[in-house]
Design a protein around this motif. Structure first.
Motif, short mmCIF file in Angstrom:
data_model
loop_
_atom_site.label_atom_id
_atom_site.label_comp_id
_atom_site.label_asym_id
_atom_site.label_seq_id
_atom_site.Cartn_x
_atom_site.Cartn_y
_atom_site.Cartn_z
N PRO A 85 -3.63 56.80 53.14
CA PRO A 85 -4.22 55.62 52.49
C PRO A 85 -3.22 54.82 51.68
CG PRO A 85 -5.60 57.55 52.15
CD PRO A 85 -4.33 58.04 52.77
N VAL A 86 -2.16 55.46 51.22
CA VAL A 86 -1.17 54.75 50.40
C VAL A 86 -0.16 54.02 51.26
CG1 VAL A 86 0.60 55.02 48.65
CG2 VAL A 86 -1.43 56.45 48.59
N VAL A 87 0.37 54.72 52.27
CA VAL A 87 1.48 54.15 53.03
C VAL A 87 1.06 53.61 54.38
CG1 VAL A 87 3.05 55.76 51.92
CG2 VAL A 87 2.15 56.29 54.16
N PHE A 88 -0.18 53.71 54.74
CA PHE A 88 -0.69 53.30 56.05
C PHE A 88 -0.19 54.21 57.15
CE2 PHE A 88 -2.92 49.74 54.57
CZ PHE A 88 -2.15 49.12 53.60
N PRO B 250 8.66 55.38 51.42
CA PRO B 250 7.22 55.54 51.58
C PRO B 250 6.43 54.42 50.91
CG PRO B 250 8.17 57.40 50.40
CD PRO B 250 9.27 56.44 50.63
N THR B 251 6.84 54.07 49.68
CA THR B 251 6.14 52.99 49.00
C THR B 251 7.14 52.04 48.37
OG1 THR B 251 6.06 53.99 46.81
CG2 THR B 251 4.33 54.63 48.33
N LYS C 294 3.33 46.57 57.13
CA LYS C 294 2.97 47.76 56.36
C LYS C 294 3.29 47.57 54.88
CE LYS C 294 5.14 52.19 56.46
NZ LYS C 294 5.18 53.56 56.97
N PHE C 295 4.48 47.08 54.59
CA PHE C 295 4.90 46.96 53.20
C PHE C 295 4.31 45.73 52.54
CE2 PHE C 295 7.49 50.58 53.04
CZ PHE C 295 8.02 50.74 54.30
N THR D 295 -5.26 51.61 58.93
CA THR D 295 -5.65 52.04 57.59
C THR D 295 -6.38 53.37 57.70
OG1 THR D 295 -7.46 50.52 57.95
CG2 THR D 295 -5.88 49.93 56.26
N ARG E 31 -1.57 45.00 47.61
CA ARG E 31 -2.47 45.92 46.95
C ARG E 31 -1.94 46.34 45.59
NH1 ARG E 31 -3.86 50.82 50.48
NH2 ARG E 31 -1.85 51.36 49.58
N GLN F 17 -6.13 44.97 55.52
CA GLN F 17 -5.64 46.28 55.12
C GLN F 17 -5.32 46.33 53.64
OE1 GLN F 17 -2.39 46.63 57.85
NE2 GLN F 17 -3.61 47.71 59.37
N MET G 69 5.19 57.43 59.99
CA MET G 69 4.77 57.51 58.59
C MET G 69 5.59 58.51 57.79
SD MET G 69 0.95 58.40 57.20
CE MET G 69 0.82 60.14 57.55
N GLN H 193 1.04 46.86 51.31
CA GLN H 193 1.23 47.67 50.10
C GLN H 193 1.49 46.79 48.90
OE1 GLN H 193 4.06 50.81 50.05
NE2 GLN H 193 3.34 51.73 51.93
#
Lengths: 292, 399, 338
Positions: free
Chosen positions: A209-212, B214-215, B238-239, A119, B245, B270, A217, B242
């Motif tokens: 911070p958004v995608v770790f 990415p998201t 990771k996802f 993070t 959150r 996280q 990345m 996300q």
């Protein structure tokens, strides 16, 4: 209808990510007419450096500033050592060096910092987790967009209204004539690279911070950022930022309603190809006419 | 280019081409004092986060050797990097078999990568033991006698979730967010099978994402627009973080079910622990950060192992927990082999495990195999996150 | 003349020797290296000779591999018969990509091909095509065995087969590069406007080279698929295209021997680098790439040629071979890749 609106807003939020990277890409292009394939990996590496500083105890903004400065210096060094000698070489040499940098930075990130996801703190933490604008944009994303726009304003004003900015633009467009009027072209190129590396570092620190944070990345983001930069005009900072937002929206709406989520990268590819074929200067860029 | 002379020379020497390298025919990889075990892992490339499992495996075998080995034989564990690239996995596996002369392959990681070597290993009579991939395909003793998986497959897991939903919320509208690969698709298949024809309409939306996205904001919005009130997230850590959150940011509180692979406390931290409250998942191993296992003898055994053989590592990383049970299983297989370590016998014993216990498995969950059952672990328990830790509930569910 | 014959004999011996000296496993690795060398040879045509930078040749490699896999698995076509099909499909695709590439140069073309490489795995995974491509599960191929009951192990036979397929293609490119077309390609690379002014049909040549280049790399992909007996989207990541590019530069652009050297480099460096660190291979590729661009712009092949030049001159006792395509006078004194 509400769904479309929501996708739109979410797309703008994601687009902010692309816009910040696109800004870095455009800065390099303006200064050197290079497409910086290594931009993503450099930004990731900078973000790791920042995280190391933060974990060592430094306050966020100090680590932020140090990272930006270090990235600037790294950019300058890269330009002077690796790219300057390739200045008169055909594109193949510079592309080769940039690909080489991509590989090196990517390996360095993994080797020095490990492959587990981490993070990265955000300076825009809200008191509650609940998002703004109906929840579709988080406090951080809003803050990050604000920073991107601020950078954009800064870059715009710099290139437009300062002597240094003017000198950099001149050096990129016509090195020979620039030298004649006393501009140190070499220095301008190095400065351009430094600036782009610094912007990339900021982008990385806003994105993480958004995608770790992990070594991969920027993998997909770089492509979308390229698409955005091209769409908006790869020599126009404002265009690039708008292009970044546009790609975010297109990708979201396209993924949700048109091509499905499984072909988003292909959509980016099509945008790139389409722009380059139909209007290489992008929506807001200036078309270059070369004398034969 | 082909002149007569070259042709004649080639023809004359042709018989030599038949010469094959000689390696021990009877029990390759085994001597009176050594057993060689081979393994491939993604230490580099896109899946390199899982590479730490390899270090855990190596550490376990070091521990076994320190205790005298198995039946007087020490384990030589050779693990090579395949970068999560199937052609490279084949290369490395062939190197392990034909150059290093390993006895068998163990815990190779990755679905496409292990799929690539399965035909080769089966054609050459090499055990492909306890594949490190929760795909369903490894439980196929008829077509692939030499290949056996370990973890309960994602299909098993999602069927458990399906059953839970049918019991708890029979009128639910289910939305699924899944990674666009074997993992995600398996979850979807398991769920659909469980719902069957009768309840297929409960699944109102399935939406995928790519690891290069990415998201996943867009996908979440799609699910919300579809009116789902139950979400199943089949995503890598990771996802998953996300997603958790994002749901909090949207202030949207559907029943949220999370695939076990991303259920470690690290991931929830996280995402924000408060945001993760109410999450449902399943598990078959103990979570080492969960205080309910603070004094558990099994987890203490694991902790001692970590402290002795893997100091200075992040012990909250679940990737150090997963490998323990398979290691116990393979050690048991070798013990059962005694002095007959021919590959056929290794495979026979691998399909002959009865109620083998491992320190990291939940109470009541044991390793069982037989010649028609190539699913060593078939049970899981459901759990709910209370804001601080996972609380197990319900009884063991077997498939 | 005698020197030529001797070289031919020596070359054939070197190529066939592995059959008698190496294990099945090493021959398998060499077969993969041959496929890689062929792929780099194809890339060489567009990027080395014609100056169209492609960072996406892995896409053609993937298409060739999938054509072979689909024909073998779904239509029971024998492995050798899939090669012509693969060649045709890839040539068409190459031509199709060459068309828009006409309007792109330098960094822009590199970017577009790079985007293609990044998007390729996603396209291969696409559910709409799953019936054809097998989706994420991939396709398993049958083993290719020796014909006519020849008493050879499959690995040895495949090595021979790969050689037999690669050799004519290498010859083809060798002749192409040293003939009129080679000169035309060089002209396009160095000064497209002047080339066009001189009457060279830019469009035809550029798309033509793309087509042939894709054809060659596609056949390489087929060979790879036959050797590995498996294709899946994960087998063709963007890194594949980058590694081909690295192999091209490190081996030496515009050099057929360079394609081989580059392939050996790409194939075997990870095995050595692994011992140092898992992250090492990527860094080594990057460092080698940059080092070569600086110190040996003509790549390893160029360096070898320079080292052996005195010997070669003495042997043939005459003027150096024309159009070696490597050594050119550098007016500015700057060394760079031309």
């Amino acid at each position: 209808m509400a769904g479309v609106l929501h996708q739109l807003v979410a797309g703008l939020a994601t687009g902010g990510i692309y816009a910040s990277v696109a800004l870095a890409l455009v800065t390099i292009y303006r200064a050197t007419h290079h497409v910086n394939f290594a931009q993503g990996e450099m930004a990731t590496f900078s973000t790791y450096v920042a995280l190391t500083l933060i974990e060592a105890g430094l306050p966020y903004w100090i680590a932020f500033a140090l990272t930006v400065i270090a990235s600037f210096v790294t950019g300058v060094v890269i330009e002077r050592l690796l790219l300057r000698p390739m200045a008169r070489a055909p594109a193949l040499s510079s592309v080769g060096v940039l690909i080489g940098l991509l590989l090196i930075f990517n390996s360095l990130s993994g080797w020095l910092f490990g492959y587990a996801i981490k993070t990265f703190p955000s300076p825009f933490e809200a008191t509650t987790a609940k998002g703004l604008l109906g929840g579709y944009v988080s406090a951080h994303e809003l803050g990050a967009t604000a920073v991107t726009l601020a950078m954009l304003l800064g870059v715009f004003l710099f290139f437009r209204h300062t002597k240094l900015g003017l000198a950099m633009r001149a050096a990129a467009y016509n090195p020979a004539s620039s030298r004649l009027v006393g501009i140190r072209v070499g220095r301008m190129l190095a400065f351009g690279w430094g600036l782009a590396a610094a912007i990339g570092a900021v982008a990385g620190m806003l994105i993480a911070p958004v995608v770790f944070l992990d070594p991969t990345m920027m993998g997909g983001i770089l492509l979308y950022a390229f698409a955005g930069a091209l769409l908006g005009g790869i020599d126009n900072p404002l265009g690039a930022v708008l292009g970044g937002f546009a790609v975010g929206v297109i990708e979201n709406l396209g993924g949700a309603y048109v091509v499905g989520t499984e072909l988003k990268l292909t959509l980016a590819l099509l945008i790139i190809v389409g722009v380059l074929l139909v209007r290489p200067a992008g929506l807001f860029g200036r078309a270059l006419v070369t004398r034969v | 280019m082909w002149n007569r002379r070259t042709l004649l020379r080639t023809a004359a020497l042709a018989p030599l081409a038949l010469k094959r390298p000689a390696y021990s025919a009877a029990t390759p990889g085994v001597t009176a004092t050594e057993i060689k075990i081979g393994n491939t892992m993604p230490y580099s490339g896109p899946a390199s986060a899982y590479g730490v499992e390899g270090t855990a495996l190596a550490a376990y075998f070091r521990m076994i050797n320190d205790r005298g080995g198995i039946n007087g034989r020490k384990i030589t564990f050779i693990s090579l990097d395949d970068g999560y690239s199937p052609p490279r996995t084949l290369e490395q596996t062939r190197r392990l078999v034909e150059e290093q002369g390993v006895a068998f392959l163990f815990q190779g990681l990755g679905t496409p990568t292990q799929t690539a070597v399965r035909p080769y290993l089966n054609a050459n009579g090499l055990p492909q033991l306890f594949v490190g991939s929760p795909a369903d395909k490894w439980a196929d003793p008829e077509d692939y006698h030499w290949t056996i998986g370990f973890n309960p497959s994602y299909r098993t897991e999602s069927a458990i979730y399906g059953r839970y939903i049918l019991q708890q919320k029979p009128n639910a509208k289910i939305g699924v967010l899944y990674q666009n690969d074997d993992f995600g698709r398996d979850v979807l298949i398991g769920l659909k099978r469980c719902l069957g024809e009768a309840d297929a309409a409960m699944l109102v939306k399935e939406v995928s994402y790519e690891p290069t996205d990415p998201t996943i904001d867009s996908q979440i919005v799609t699910l919300q627009s579809a009116g789902a009130d139950v979400i199943i997230t089949a995503a890598i850590p990771k996802f998953a973080a996300q997603t958790i959150r994002k749901l909090a940011e949207l202030d949207w509180k559907p029943l949220h079910i999370l695939a076990s692979v991303s259920s470690s406390l690290t991931v929830l931290k996280q995402a924000g622990l408060e945001n993760a409250t109410g999450l449902i998942s399943a598990r078959f191993v103990k979570d080492n950060t969960d205080r309910q296992w603070a004094d558990d003898p099994g987890m203490n055994e694991w902790r001692v192992f970590m402290k002795t053989y893997l100091p200075n590592t992040d012990s909250t990383d679940l990737n150090y927990v997963w490998p323990y049970a398979p290691c116990v299983a393979v050690t048991q297989v070798l013990r059962q082999c005694g002095n007959d370590l021919a590959r056929e016998n290794v495979m026979r014993q691998a399909a002959n495990l009865h109620d083998v216990q491992a320190a990291t498995l939940l109470p009541g969950i044991m390793v069982n195999t037989d010649p028609t059952n190539y699913r060593p672990i078939r049970a899981m328990r459901m759990q709910r996150f209370n804001g601080q830790r996972w609380e197990l509930f319900g009884s063991l569910i077997s498939s | 003349m005698i020197a030529g014959r001797a070289a031919l004999l020596a070359g054939t011996t070197v190529l066939l020797a592995p059959l008698f000296l190496f294990t099945d496993y090493h021959l398998f690795e060499l077969t993969l290296a041959i496929a890689t060398a062929l792929a780099i040879l194809g890339l060489n045509l567009v990027t080395g000779h014609t100056g169209q930078i492609s960072l996406g040749h892995g896409a053609f490699y993937a298409i060739g591999a999938y054509v072979t896999a689909i024909l073998m698995a779904d239509y029971d076509v024998p492995y050798w018969a899939t090669l012509p099909a693969s060649a045709v499909v890839c040539a068409v695709v190459g031509f199709a990509i060459g068309l828009p590439a006409l309007r792109l140069r330098g960094h822009y073309l590199a970017l577009t091909t790079f985007a293609l490489a990044v998007a390729m795995p996603q396209i291969l995974k696409y559910r709409g095509l799953e019936g054809l491509t097998g989706g994420v599960q991939g396709i398993v191929l049958a083993k290719a065995g020796p014909p006519f009951g020849l008493a050879l192990t499959p690995d040895r036979w495949l090595y021979l087969f790969a050689l037999a397929v690669a050799a004519p293609l290498f010859l083809l490119v060798y002749n192409l590069a040293r003939g009129r077309i080679g000169l035309a390609m060089a002209a396009i690379r160095d000064h497209p406007l002047a080339a066009e002014a001189m009457g060279i049909d830019l469009a035809r040549l550029k798309t033509g080279t793309f087509a042939i280049s894709a054809l060659i790399t596609g056949i390489a992909g087929s060979l790879g698929a036959i050797a590995v007996q498996f294709v899946a989207p994960d087998s063709f990541p963007p890194l594949l295209s980058i590694f081909l590019f690295v192999g091209l530069i490190v081996g030496g652009i515009r050099s057929e021997a360079g394609a081989v050297i580059g392939a050996l480099f790409v194939q075997f460096v990870p095995d050595l680098a692994d011992q140092v660190s898992k992250a090492a291979p990527g860094a080594l590729y990057g460092l080698a790439l940059i080092a070569v661009l600086y110190l040996m712009p003509q790549g390893a092949a160029g360096a070898l040629r320079r080292a052996l030049a005195p010997l070669l001159h003495l042997r043939s006792g005459g003027a150096p071979a024309a159009g070696t395509g490597g050594r050119r006078a550098n007016p500015g004194g700057t060394r760079h890749v031309e």
